[in-house]
Design an enzyme around this catalytic site. Structure first.
Site, mmCIF file in Angstrom:
data_model
loop_
_atom_site.group_PDB
_atom_site.id
_atom_site.type_symbol
_atom_site.label_atom_id
_atom_site.label_comp_id
_atom_site.label_asym_id
_atom_site.label_seq_id
_atom_site.Cartn_x
_atom_site.Cartn_y
_atom_site.Cartn_z
ATOM 1 N N ASP A 40 19.390 -2.513 -68.918
ATOM 2 C CA ASP A 40 18.603 -1.384 -68.846
ATOM 3 C C ASP A 40 17.870 -1.431 -67.646
ATOM 4 O O ASP A 40 16.974 -0.760 -67.394
ATOM 5 C CB ASP A 40 17.790 -1.162 -70.009
ATOM 6 C CG ASP A 40 18.500 -0.920 -71.195
ATOM 7 O OD1 ASP A 40 19.588 -0.347 -71.223
ATOM 8 O OD2 ASP A 40 17.795 -0.967 -72.295
ATOM 9 N N HIS A 243 23.943 -16.501 -42.347
ATOM 10 C CA HIS A 243 23.471 -15.537 -43.416
ATOM 11 C C HIS A 243 22.753 -16.345 -44.437
ATOM 12 O O HIS A 243 22.926 -15.851 -45.631
ATOM 13 C CB HIS A 243 24.390 -14.592 -43.851
ATOM 14 C CG HIS A 243 24.784 -13.611 -42.771
ATOM 15 N ND1 HIS A 243 26.102 -12.570 -42.833
ATOM 16 C CD2 HIS A 243 24.139 -13.078 -41.970
ATOM 17 C CE1 HIS A 243 25.663 -11.777 -41.773
ATOM 18 N NE2 HIS A 243 24.542 -11.918 -41.302
ATOM 19 N N ASP A 260 14.390 -15.018 -40.199
ATOM 20 C CA ASP A 260 14.825 -13.624 -39.848
ATOM 21 C C ASP A 260 14.615 -12.521 -40.807
ATOM 22 O O ASP A 260 14.993 -12.730 -42.057
ATOM 23 C CB ASP A 260 16.438 -13.906 -39.751
ATOM 24 C CG ASP A 260 17.192 -12.421 -39.222
ATOM 25 O OD1 ASP A 260 16.503 -11.417 -38.987
ATOM 26 O OD2 ASP A 260 18.392 -12.378 -38.426
ATOM 27 N N ASP A 271 13.414 -5.701 -37.791
ATOM 28 C CA ASP A 271 14.362 -6.734 -37.602
ATOM 29 C C ASP A 271 13.809 -7.791 -36.740
ATOM 30 O O ASP A 271 14.254 -7.641 -35.719
ATOM 31 C CB ASP A 271 15.907 -6.260 -37.559
ATOM 32 C CG ASP A 271 16.684 -7.343 -37.813
ATOM 33 O OD1 ASP A 271 16.528 -8.633 -37.955
ATOM 34 O OD2 ASP A 271 18.042 -7.103 -37.594
ATOM 35 N N HIS A 350 27.390 -14.638 -32.564
ATOM 36 C CA HIS A 350 27.220 -13.141 -32.931
ATOM 37 C C HIS A 350 26.713 -12.714 -31.651
ATOM 38 O O HIS A 350 26.777 -12.944 -30.662
ATOM 39 C CB HIS A 350 26.226 -13.215 -34.153
ATOM 40 C CG HIS A 350 24.853 -13.748 -33.509
ATOM 41 N ND1 HIS A 350 23.887 -13.099 -32.620
ATOM 42 C CD2 HIS A 350 24.161 -15.004 -33.991
ATOM 43 C CE1 HIS A 350 23.037 -14.044 -32.784
ATOM 44 N NE2 HIS A 350 22.935 -15.036 -33.552
ATOM 45 N N HIS A 354 22.297 -5.091 -32.190
ATOM 46 C CA HIS A 354 23.008 -4.055 -32.993
ATOM 47 C C HIS A 354 21.932 -3.036 -33.121
ATOM 48 O O HIS A 354 20.778 -3.251 -32.994
ATOM 49 C CB HIS A 354 23.382 -4.606 -34.651
ATOM 50 C CG HIS A 354 22.160 -5.215 -35.111
ATOM 51 N ND1 HIS A 354 21.474 -4.583 -36.009
ATOM 52 C CD2 HIS A 354 21.793 -6.648 -35.261
ATOM 53 C CE1 HIS A 354 20.310 -5.218 -36.392
ATOM 54 N NE2 HIS A 354 20.527 -6.655 -36.010
ATOM 55 N N HIS A 361 21.648 -2.611 -39.829
ATOM 56 C CA HIS A 361 22.664 -2.361 -38.979
ATOM 57 C C HIS A 361 23.118 -0.991 -38.743
ATOM 58 O O HIS A 361 23.789 -0.410 -39.674
ATOM 59 C CB HIS A 361 23.838 -3.287 -39.189
ATOM 60 C CG HIS A 361 23.716 -4.708 -39.190
ATOM 61 N ND1 HIS A 361 24.564 -5.478 -39.868
ATOM 62 C CD2 HIS A 361 22.727 -5.457 -38.713
ATOM 63 C CE1 HIS A 361 24.219 -6.847 -39.632
ATOM 64 N NE2 HIS A 361 22.923 -6.833 -38.878
ATOM 65 N N GLU A 385 18.855 -10.411 -29.730
ATOM 66 C CA GLU A 385 18.935 -11.477 -30.601
ATOM 67 C C GLU A 385 19.592 -12.663 -30.242
ATOM 68 O O GLU A 385 20.390 -13.102 -31.119
ATOM 69 C CB GLU A 385 18.911 -11.238 -32.039
ATOM 70 C CG GLU A 385 20.329 -10.198 -32.360
ATOM 71 C CD GLU A 385 20.240 -10.141 -33.971
ATOM 72 O OE1 GLU A 385 20.170 -11.034 -34.806
ATOM 73 O OE2 GLU A 385 20.407 -8.763 -34.277
ATOM 74 N N TYR A 389 23.341 -22.283 -31.997
ATOM 75 C CA TYR A 389 23.525 -22.791 -33.011
ATOM 76 C C TYR A 389 24.525 -24.270 -32.939
ATOM 77 O O TYR A 389 25.667 -23.900 -32.651
ATOM 78 C CB TYR A 389 24.420 -21.877 -34.165
ATOM 79 C CG TYR A 389 23.740 -20.613 -34.376
ATOM 80 C CD1 TYR A 389 22.386 -20.378 -35.175
ATOM 81 C CD2 TYR A 389 23.862 -19.646 -33.427
ATOM 82 C CE1 TYR A 389 21.842 -19.192 -35.086
ATOM 83 C CE2 TYR A 389 23.339 -18.453 -33.508
ATOM 84 C CZ TYR A 389 22.283 -18.166 -34.353
ATOM 85 O OH TYR A 389 21.412 -17.064 -34.215
ATOM 86 N N ARG A 407 17.155 -18.771 -32.991
ATOM 87 C CA ARG A 407 17.489 -17.536 -32.638
ATOM 88 C C ARG A 407 16.040 -16.653 -32.350
ATOM 89 O O ARG A 407 14.976 -17.068 -33.186
ATOM 90 C CB ARG A 407 18.125 -16.606 -34.056
ATOM 91 C CG ARG A 407 18.332 -15.156 -33.632
ATOM 92 C CD ARG A 407 19.531 -14.790 -34.749
ATOM 93 N NE ARG A 407 18.980 -14.568 -36.140
ATOM 94 C CZ ARG A 407 19.791 -15.481 -36.922
ATOM 95 N NH1 ARG A 407 20.295 -16.098 -36.630
ATOM 96 N NH2 ARG A 407 19.141 -15.189 -38.253
ATOM 97 N N GLU A 409 14.672 -12.655 -31.649
ATOM 98 C CA GLU A 409 15.170 -11.312 -31.930
ATOM 99 C C GLU A 409 13.870 -10.430 -32.090
ATOM 100 O O GLU A 409 12.887 -10.511 -32.702
ATOM 101 C CB GLU A 409 15.613 -11.321 -33.381
ATOM 102 C CG GLU A 409 16.158 -9.883 -33.589
ATOM 103 C CD GLU A 409 16.893 -9.526 -34.943
ATOM 104 O OE1 GLU A 409 16.538 -10.414 -35.994
ATOM 105 O OE2 GLU A 409 17.856 -8.869 -35.286
#
Ligand SMILES: [Mn+2]
Length: 441
Positions: A40, A243, A260, A271, A350, A354, A361, A385, A389, A407, A409
């Protein structure tokens, strides 16, 4: 999600969308549906962004219908009927009667009558084209179900062409009005406050989730914001997983932490990514690599101007990153060649950015109609960004560099004067970061 924009703004969006469509067209859009998590228990409701953009209507079980009567725009909004017994459980339902004034609709009906009312309009106005939501080449599944119900009432719904609204609406959403830019500045400001809180919470022997808790609590403290997407708090080599969302590892003295995360304010996403030393001081190697990414990022922001293409910004940024790796003797080769041969993707898999907006995105074609890369225009909002890596198992690079991910960004809006940063309050230079970290208790 609550609307802080007035109804005239939503009306002008509906008008602009209709003006892009041929005569004898109509638009049918469904709200998002409540998604069950288990039994529920539902996930927090998030309105569909296309539906929201045109209506600002916050409930599920709703349909908007747009068309023209002669030269005049027509807007029908169908939603859940009031139900006092149910509202004890669910809270207030707006209901068609109040929706008419609050949401400036020409006609409002119960969702139970939506198929019949829409079918009647389609036939009366001899509608030929119905623009709605597709999932690839097919109608999206809930939309398909609703269209079947409309067709079952007979008439023009059965002879009309069904077309995807997405290309038209995403073009509108790609360019942000001043009012939207202001909301995005607020999303950027709150996101940056969260990153400051995260930096203060990150200490050796704390956990990635400790930091996640701090950043999300800070979002909540400011206008009740939620994360716009799942927070990434990635320590040490976890930062090399793009991710990463487990957020369960302990924070080790000597490692970097990559965060991030962004807050959603009034439907608009922030972001931001930041990478900083858990013990408060960048090591010499960490500092050197950080400066490479920071230089590429600040150059990209400087160069994100009207007339520049999205692909060119990415190419230039990739070259700067590869040159940095070559200069530090982490890799060998020629920067341009590494980018052209796509070998650069091993270290920078990457894109440089974006679109950003109601969706993290965000919608918007990355190509011009002629197939060339998109040219930046005033009012576009996007992330910048770059990252590097260096995978732990990569034996082609010197051992001391392995297992580092960085990174940086920010969010920007393209203006006539160049890029304006929406997320400037999050510390970014080495001295800004180390200064904030030095103040941890
Ligand atoms: Mn991003």
């Amino acid at each position: 999600m609550h609307s802080v924009l007035n109804q005239e703004i939503f009306a002008s969006r509906r008008n602009k969308l209709l003006s892009l469509l041929p005569n004898q067209s109509a638009v049918i859009l469904l709200s998002a549906s409540e998604k069950i998590r288990n039994r529920d228990n539902a996930y927090p409701f998030r309105q569909n962004s296309n539906f929201w953009y045109l209506s600002g209507f916050p409930e599920d079980c709703a349909v908007i219908f747009l068309s023209r009567r002669g030269k005049k725009d027509f807007y029908m909004l169908c939603s859940k009927p009031r139900n006092p017994e149910m509202e004890i459980w669910t809270g207030h339902i707006i209901g068609p009667s109040d929706a008419k004034n609050l949401y400036a609709a020409d006609e409002t009906y119960s969702i139970d009558d939506a198929a019949e009312k829409i079918a009647a309009f389609l036939s009366e106005a001899e509608i030929k084209n119905i623009y709605t939501t597709f999932d690839g080449v097919e109608l999206a599944s809930e939309t398909q179900e609703f269209i079947q119900a409309v067709k079952a009432k007979g008439g023009a719904a059965n002879s009309a062409n069904y077309l995807d609204i997405e290309p038209f609406e995403s073009e509108l959403r790609l360019i942000k009005s001043i009012e939207e830019q202001n909301l995005m500045f607020e999303a950027g400001r709150i996101s940056a406050l969260g990153h400051r809180a995260a930096m203060l919470a990150a200490k050796p022997n704390a956990y990635e989730y400790t930091v996640q808790a701090a950043i999300e609590a800070e979002f909540r403290r400011h206008k009740g914001c939620s994360p716009a997407f799942s927070t990434i708090a990635a320590a040490g080599k976890n930062a090399c997983c793009l991710h990463y969302q487990r957020n369960s590892s302990p924070l080790k003295d000597g490692d970097l932490l990559l965060i991030d995360a962004g807050a959603e304010y009034a439907g608009y996403a922030g972001d931001i990514s930041r990478t900083f030393p858990i013990n408060g001081k960048f090591s010499r190697d960490q500092q050197a690599l950080y400066e490479v990414v920071l230089h590429a990022q600040t150059e990209a922001i400087k160069n994100a101007k009207i007339g520049k293409t999205h692909a060119e910004l990415h190419r230039e940024t990739s070259i700067l990153l590869m040159q940095g790796l070559i200069d530090l003797q982490i890799i060998e080769g020629e920067a341009k060649e590494l980018v052209e041969s796509e070998e650069a993707k091993k270290y920078y898999p990457h894109g440089t950015g974006h679109w950003l907006g109601l969706d993290t995105h965000d919608v918007g074609n990355y190509k011009e109609p002629d197939g060339q890369s998109r040219i930046y225009r005033e009012g576009m909002t996007l992330t910048v960004e770059p990252g590097i890596y260096l995978q732990e198992q990569d034996e082609t690079i010197p051992e001391r560099w392995r297992g580092i991910g960085i990174r940086i960004e920010d969010d920007i809006v393209i203006t006539a004067q160049g890029a304006e940063v929406l997320s400037a309050d999050a510390p970014k230079t080495i001295s800004e970061i180390e200064q904030l970290l030095a103040g941890r208790s």
